[in-house]
Motif scaffolding. Structure first.
Motif, PDB file in Angstrom:
ATOM      1  N   THR A  17       0.831  -1.206   0.000  1.00 16.97           N
ATOM      2  CA  THR A  17       0.000   0.000   0.000  1.00 16.97           C
ATOM      3  C   THR A  17       0.864   1.254   0.000  1.00 16.97           C
ATOM      4  OG1 THR A  17      -1.692  -1.196   1.232  1.00 16.97           O
ATOM      5  CG2 THR A  17      -1.874   1.182   1.190  1.00 16.97           C
ATOM      6  N   GLU A  18       1.913   1.257   0.804  1.00 19.02           N
ATOM      7  CA  GLU A  18       2.792   2.425   0.860  1.00 19.02           C
ATOM      8  C   GLU A  18       3.557   2.602  -0.453  1.00 19.02           C
ATOM      9  OE1 GLU A  18       5.302   2.297   4.260  1.00 19.02           O
ATOM     10  OE2 GLU A  18       3.654   2.429   5.699  1.00 19.02           O
ATOM     11  N   ARG A  19       3.941   1.497  -1.080  1.00 16.00           N
ATOM     12  CA  ARG A  19       4.711   1.600  -2.328  1.00 16.00           C
ATOM     13  C   ARG A  19       3.838   2.067  -3.480  1.00 16.00           C
ATOM     14  NH1 ARG A  19       6.002   2.457  -6.528  1.00 16.00           N
ATOM     15  NH2 ARG A  19       7.510   1.503  -7.926  1.00 16.00           N
ATOM     16  N   TYR A  20       2.630   1.505  -3.591  1.00 22.00           N
ATOM     17  CA  TYR A  20       1.809   1.794  -4.758  1.00 22.00           C
ATOM     18  C   TYR A  20       0.627   2.712  -4.471  1.00 22.00           C
ATOM     19  CZ  TYR A  20       4.530  -1.886  -6.919  1.00 22.00           C
ATOM     20  OH  TYR A  20       5.563  -2.624  -7.414  1.00 22.00           O
ATOM     21  N   GLY A  21       0.400   3.035  -3.198  1.00 23.22           N
ATOM     22  CA  GLY A  21      -0.632   4.004  -2.867  1.00 23.22           C
ATOM     23  C   GLY A  21      -2.021   3.579  -3.276  1.00 23.22           C
ATOM     24  N   SER A  22      -2.327   2.284  -3.198  1.00 23.87           N
ATOM     25  CA  SER A  22      -3.649   1.809  -3.618  1.00 23.87           C
ATOM     26  C   SER A  22      -4.718   2.288  -2.658  1.00 23.87           C
ATOM     27  CB  SER A  22      -3.675   0.278  -3.690  1.00 23.87           C
ATOM     28  OG  SER A  22      -5.003  -0.173  -3.872  1.00 23.87           O
ATOM     29  N   ALA A  23      -5.597   3.162  -3.134  1.00 20.52           N
ATOM     30  CA  ALA A  23      -6.703   3.620  -2.299  1.00 20.52           C
ATOM     31  C   ALA A  23      -7.638   2.472  -1.963  1.00 20.52           C
ATOM     32  CB  ALA A  23      -7.471   4.719  -3.032  1.00 20.52           C
ATOM     33  N   GLU A  31      -8.142   4.558  12.309  1.00 17.78           N
ATOM     34  CA  GLU A  31      -8.283   3.726  11.118  1.00 17.78           C
ATOM     35  C   GLU A  31      -9.609   3.984  10.405  1.00 17.78           C
ATOM     36  OE1 GLU A  31      -5.408   0.657  10.534  1.00 17.78           O
ATOM     37  OE2 GLU A  31      -5.324   2.829  10.489  1.00 17.78           O
ATOM     38  N   PHE A  32     -10.695   4.095  11.177  1.00 15.10           N
ATOM     39  CA  PHE A  32     -11.985   4.410  10.556  1.00 15.10           C
ATOM     40  C   PHE A  32     -11.926   5.745   9.820  1.00 15.10           C
ATOM     41  CE2 PHE A  32     -14.317   1.503  13.653  1.00 15.10           C
ATOM     42  CZ  PHE A  32     -14.738   0.625  12.662  1.00 15.10           C
ATOM     43  N   LEU A  33     -11.339   6.749  10.464  1.00 13.49           N
ATOM     44  CA  LEU A  33     -11.264   8.067   9.838  1.00 13.49           C
ATOM     45  C   LEU A  33     -10.406   8.034   8.572  1.00 13.49           C
ATOM     46  CD1 LEU A  33     -10.907  10.291  13.023  1.00 13.49           C
ATOM     47  CD2 LEU A  33     -12.914  10.094  11.533  1.00 13.49           C
ATOM     48  N   ALA A  34      -9.325   7.266   8.616  1.00 13.97           N
ATOM     49  CA  ALA A  34      -8.476   7.142   7.429  1.00 13.97           C
ATOM     50  C   ALA A  34      -9.230   6.475   6.291  1.00 13.97           C
ATOM     51  CB  ALA A  34      -7.216   6.345   7.774  1.00 13.97           C
ATOM     52  N   ARG A  68      10.823  18.640  13.105  1.00 12.08           N
ATOM     53  CA  ARG A  68      11.706  19.413  12.240  1.00 12.08           C
ATOM     54  C   ARG A  68      10.945  20.397  11.358  1.00 12.08           C
ATOM     55  NH1 ARG A  68      15.741  14.658   9.929  1.00 12.08           N
ATOM     56  NH2 ARG A  68      16.286  13.725  11.951  1.00 12.08           N
ATOM     57  N   GLY A  69       9.606  20.350  11.426  1.00 14.84           N
ATOM     58  CA  GLY A  69       8.809  21.297  10.659  1.00 14.84           C
ATOM     59  C   GLY A  69       8.542  20.888   9.229  1.00 14.84           C
ATOM     60  N   LEU A  70       8.747  19.595   8.874  1.00 18.40           N
ATOM     61  CA  LEU A  70       8.539  19.149   7.503  1.00 18.40           C
ATOM     62  C   LEU A  70       7.047  19.083   7.183  1.00 18.40           C
ATOM     63  CD1 LEU A  70      11.548  18.355   7.876  1.00 18.40           C
ATOM     64  CD2 LEU A  70      11.068  16.365   6.422  1.00 18.40           C
ATOM     65  N   SER A  71       6.698  19.377   5.950  1.00 20.37           N
ATOM     66  CA  SER A  71       5.321  19.232   5.478  1.00 20.37           C
ATOM     67  C   SER A  71       5.024  17.753   5.244  1.00 20.37           C
ATOM     68  CB  SER A  71       5.124  20.000   4.178  1.00 20.37           C
ATOM     69  OG  SER A  71       5.885  19.397   3.138  1.00 20.37           O
ATOM     70  N   ASN A  72       3.749  17.434   5.056  1.00 19.99           N
ATOM     71  CA  ASN A  72       3.377  16.048   4.779  1.00 19.99           C
ATOM     72  C   ASN A  72       4.050  15.546   3.510  1.00 19.99           C
ATOM     73  OD1 ASN A  72       1.817  16.057   7.024  1.00 19.99           O
ATOM     74  ND2 ASN A  72      -0.151  15.841   5.981  1.00 19.99           N
ATOM     75  N   ARG A  73       4.084  16.390   2.477  1.00 16.41           N
ATOM     76  CA  ARG A  73       4.721  15.969   1.228  1.00 16.41           C
ATOM     77  C   ARG A  73       6.212  15.691   1.441  1.00 16.41           C
ATOM     78  NH1 ARG A  73       2.809  15.847  -3.597  1.00 16.41           N
ATOM     79  NH2 ARG A  73       1.007  17.105  -2.983  1.00 16.41           N
ATOM     80  N   ALA A  74       6.872  16.542   2.212  1.00 16.41           N
ATOM     81  CA  ALA A  74       8.304  16.347   2.473  1.00 16.41           C
ATOM     82  C   ALA A  74       8.538  15.085   3.301  1.00 16.41           C
ATOM     83  CB  ALA A  74       8.874  17.566   3.190  1.00 16.41           C
ATOM     84  N   ILE A  75       7.631  14.826   4.243  1.00 15.71           N
ATOM     85  CA  ILE A  75       7.749  13.598   5.045  1.00 15.71           C
ATOM     86  C   ILE A  75       7.604  12.378   4.147  1.00 15.71           C
ATOM     87  CG2 ILE A  75       6.639  12.212   6.849  1.00 15.71           C
ATOM     88  CD1 ILE A  75       5.904  14.844   8.241  1.00 15.71           C
ATOM     89  N   GLY A  76       6.635  12.429   3.219  1.00 17.62           N
ATOM     90  CA  GLY A  76       6.434  11.312   2.294  1.00 17.62           C
ATOM     91  C   GLY A  76       7.667  11.043   1.449  1.00 17.62           C
ATOM     92  N   GLU A  77       8.294  12.117   0.963  1.00 18.71           N
ATOM     93  CA  GLU A  77       9.505  11.947   0.156  1.00 18.71           C
ATOM     94  C   GLU A  77      10.636  11.377   0.997  1.00 18.71           C
ATOM     95  OE1 GLU A  77      10.162  15.825  -1.339  1.00 18.71           O
ATOM     96  OE2 GLU A  77       8.539  15.727  -2.846  1.00 18.71           O
ATOM     97  N   LEU A 137       1.484  10.367  -0.028  1.00 14.38           N
ATOM     98  CA  LEU A 137       0.966  11.476   0.771  1.00 14.38           C
ATOM     99  C   LEU A 137      -0.179  11.020   1.664  1.00 14.38           C
ATOM    100  CD1 LEU A 137       0.987  14.505   1.420  1.00 14.38           C
ATOM    101  CD2 LEU A 137      -0.528  14.856  -0.541  1.00 14.38           C
ATOM    102  N   LYS A 138      -1.062  10.164   1.146  1.00 13.80           N
ATOM    103  CA  LYS A 138      -2.185   9.679   1.944  1.00 13.80           C
ATOM    104  C   LYS A 138      -1.702   8.854   3.140  1.00 13.80           C
ATOM    105  CE  LYS A 138      -5.707   9.679  -1.678  1.00 13.80           C
ATOM    106  NZ  LYS A 138      -6.463  10.772  -1.064  1.00 13.80           N
ATOM    107  N   THR A 139      -0.614   8.107   2.947  1.00 11.10           N
ATOM    108  CA  THR A 139      -0.063   7.318   4.053  1.00 11.10           C
ATOM    109  C   THR A 139       0.491   8.241   5.135  1.00 11.10           C
ATOM    110  OG1 THR A 139       0.466   5.483   2.582  1.00 11.10           O
ATOM    111  CG2 THR A 139       1.639   5.570   4.675  1.00 11.10           C
ATOM    112  N   VAL A 140       1.148   9.323   4.725  1.00 10.51           N
ATOM    113  CA  VAL A 140       1.663  10.283   5.709  1.00 10.51           C
ATOM    114  C   VAL A 140       0.510  10.902   6.485  1.00 10.51           C
ATOM    115  CG1 VAL A 140       2.911  12.452   6.038  1.00 10.51           C
ATOM    116  CG2 VAL A 140       3.708  10.798   4.341  1.00 10.51           C
ATOM    117  N   GLU A 141      -0.536  11.305   5.766  1.00 10.56           N
ATOM    118  CA  GLU A 141      -1.696  11.908   6.435  1.00 10.56           C
ATOM    119  C   GLU A 141      -2.286  10.948   7.457  1.00 10.56           C
ATOM    120  OE1 GLU A 141      -4.107  12.814   3.107  1.00 10.56           O
ATOM    121  OE2 GLU A 141      -3.049  14.663   2.583  1.00 10.56           O
ATOM    122  N   TYR A 142      -2.331   9.681   7.094  1.00  6.66           N
ATOM    123  CA  TYR A 142      -2.842   8.652   8.006  1.00  6.66           C
ATOM    124  C   TYR A 142      -1.984   8.558   9.267  1.00  6.66           C
ATOM    125  CZ  TYR A 142      -2.909   3.811   9.690  1.00  6.66           C
ATOM    126  OH  TYR A 142      -2.912   2.681  10.459  1.00  6.66           O
TER     127      TYR A 142
END
Length: 577
Positions: A228-234, A260-263, A520-529, A535-540
């Protein structure tokens, strides 16, 4: 100078193989700017499906199907019909539309003699069958065709479907072995198509949940998380999160279940609307257990017709002091699924999965009957549940039957020592089984009812049991149950002050990594990279961190990390493991 359509098509297909869905979408969109080829339409539909735009995927898949027919290319048209069948059935819940696509695909296979594709007709027919024996036979035919034509994706999916059918029939050990085998092979990359992982994951998690194979489900959720993390399958994400949430709810990790329910709800609204209602009903059930009745009711608005919602709706009516309404809601749902109260009525066979929904409905029906003063009816329902448990050889069914029997006996034997002793014995069994299953809410309820059954004969033991139940309810955050336990203790002259949950929760290793990057103040996108996840996994993960730490925003979490998180990843806060 832009490249021609053929170049964009090649780039799109390369991106699909690599799992780069956004790149594939962009490439196929460019190809369609040049000419509306069926290959570009089908490719764009595939990319949109992986990106969670299910309606967009269907729209482009339908156009691709029609374009392939006009060419004519019956093989590709049939493959489009297969895909549309699966998406309409599993993601959108449009059964009539799905059946139409399967019938159309079957006609194309027959008219054009597409024998290599006939096994797929058998596979999809198996998934449609309400009778697990018919599904088992169709899955075996699919396996035969897969072996004949060397189609590894068909073989893995068919073995998974065969396993799911066997589980439904009650052959749990044999069925789960096939599910495990298909999952291992799919996740290892034996199949040519990545959606084979989606198919086998959905089958495995659904079957494990149906028969309360909680530990097995948890292991596969963890195993699928890398995919899921590699391919981001919703789609895998929504299925995994919904089943994981129910597992965490059942085993007592309510903050984790809520996350988990909210995600699942965040991702599944567009990607998996058929599962969206189940996630809403699950969260509503959690809210009800927490004593948040109004919130639970709001969550059910708009999904009243979903299969999972009827039991929660009835539980709300029962909690609101309307047992007669709850009885009608439950009876109507039982009629809808053609199960009834007669344990000999088995339209889907006698297997564990076939009786699990029946058991959940009957357990609440027995409780509502007690509340309505229909004690004899409650006893009859409990007896039917016990027979179901024996037929299915399913521990969770046996436990639910024992709890229902104890509740019914306790209600009917207020002044009868023999009846109260029978109630205590049934509740002891329920407590032992629910403890073994690691289901603390049901174990606590069994323990409190046992205390009521033994209150006169063994007052000290009853008070001790009630205090233990109260502590368990407080730890869970099960407010209504804690109120009942405290009231019982006060009736017996024992002080019982309420306190509230004592633990926020535990952060996983990955959540600690996310917390460090938040510091460290990283954004979600930066954390994902940085972590190489979507990005959805980071938000979760961020939602989980905030929920477990009881914090409102990223700034509070970052401030916590500054105070408590060390450079080696350890923490000095006792609430984090």
């Amino acid at each position: 100078m832009t490249q021609p359509a053929a170049g964009w098509l090649a780039s799109g297909h390369e991106a699909l193989v690599a799992g780069s869905w956004a790149e594939a979408r962009d490439a196929f969109t460019e190809a369609l700017e040049d000419s509306e080829s069926p290959e570009a339409l089908a490719g764009l539909g595939e990319a949109l499906w992986w990106l969670g735009d299910t309606l967009g995927a269907v729209a482009h898949g339908e156009r691709a199907y029609a374009a392939f027919l006009r060419r004519p290319d019956p093989v590709q048209a049939t493959l489009c019909a297969f895909k549309l069948h699966l998406v309409c059935l599993n993601s959108l819940g449009r059964r009539a539309v799905a059946r139409g696509w399967l019938q159309r695909a079957t006609r194309l296979v027959d008219e054009h003699g597409l024998e290599p594709l006939r096994g797929w007709v058998h596979l999809l027919s198996a998934a449609e069958q309400p009778d697990p024996e018919a599904a088992r036979q169709a899955a075996r035919r699919a396996i035969t065709h897969a072996e004949r034509f060397g189609d590894i994706d068909l073989e893995l999916r068919a073995r998974s479907q065969l396993g799911a059918s066997l589980v439904q029939m009650g052959h749990i050990e044999e069925g789960t072995a096939l599910l495990d085998e298909a999952m291992v092979a799919a996740l290892a990359g034996e199949g040519r198509f990545l959606d084979t992982v989606v198919f086998t994951s959905c089958n495995t998690l659904t079957a494990c949940s149906q028969v309360a194979e909680l530990e097995r489900a948890l292991q596969w959720i963890r195993a699928a998380s890398t995919f899921t993390e590699r391919y981001g399958s919703a789609h895998v994400f929504t299925v995994c999160r919904t089943h994981h949430a129910r597992l965490l709810f059942a085993t007592g990790d309510w903050p984790g279940a809520e996350s988990e329910f909210l995600a699942a709800l965040d991702v599944g609204r567009e990607a998996e609307p058929a599962l969206y209602g189940e996630a809403l009903a699950g969260l509503a059930e959690l809210r009800l257990a927490q004593g948040r009745r109004e919130d639970a009711g709001e969550l059910l608005r708009g999904v009243e017709g979903h299969a999972s919602a009827a039991r929660v709706r009835a539980a709300l009516d029962l909690a609101g002091g309307e047992p007669a309404v709850a009885l009608e809601v439950l009876a109507r749902r039982l009629r809808e699924i053609d199960l009834g109260l007669d344990p000999g009525t088995r339209p889907y066979g006698a297997g564990a999965a076939a009786c699990l929904e029946r058991t959940a409905l009957l357990a609440l029906l027995a409780e509502a009957a007690v509340a309505a003063g229909q004690r004899q009816r409650a006893a009859e329902i409990a007896a039917a549940m016990a027979r179901l448990g024996e037929e299915a050889n399913c521990t969770s069914v046996v436990a639910a039957a024992a709890l229902a029997r104890g509740r019914a006996s306790l209600a009917s034997g207020a002044g009868d020592e023999a009846t109260r002793r029978d109630a205590a014995h049934a509740l002891e069994r329920a407590l032992a089984l629910y403890t073994r299953l690691a289901m603390p809410l049901e174990a606590g309820r069994s323990r409190l009812l046992w205390a009521r059954a033994r209150a006169d004969q063994a007052p000290e033991a009853a008070a001790a049991a009630a205090r233990t139940a109260l502590g368990a309810f407080e730890d869970l955050g099960a407010g209504p149950d804690a109120d009942l336990a405290a009231a019982f203790l006060r009736e017996r002259g024992v002080k019982a002050a309420r306190r509230g949950p004592k633990s926020i929760g535990l952060l996983t290793k990955r959540e600690r990594e996310v917390l460090e990057l938040l510091e460290r103040g990283l954004s979600n996108r930066a954390i994902g990279e940085r972590l190489r996840v979507s990005l959805k996994t980071v938000e979760y993960h961020v939602r989980n961190v905030l929920s477990k730490l009881g914090m409102r925003n990223r700034a509070e979490a970052a401030a916590f990390a500054v105070r408590h998180l060390h450079a080696d990843g350890t923490v000095d806060d006792p609430l984090i493991d």
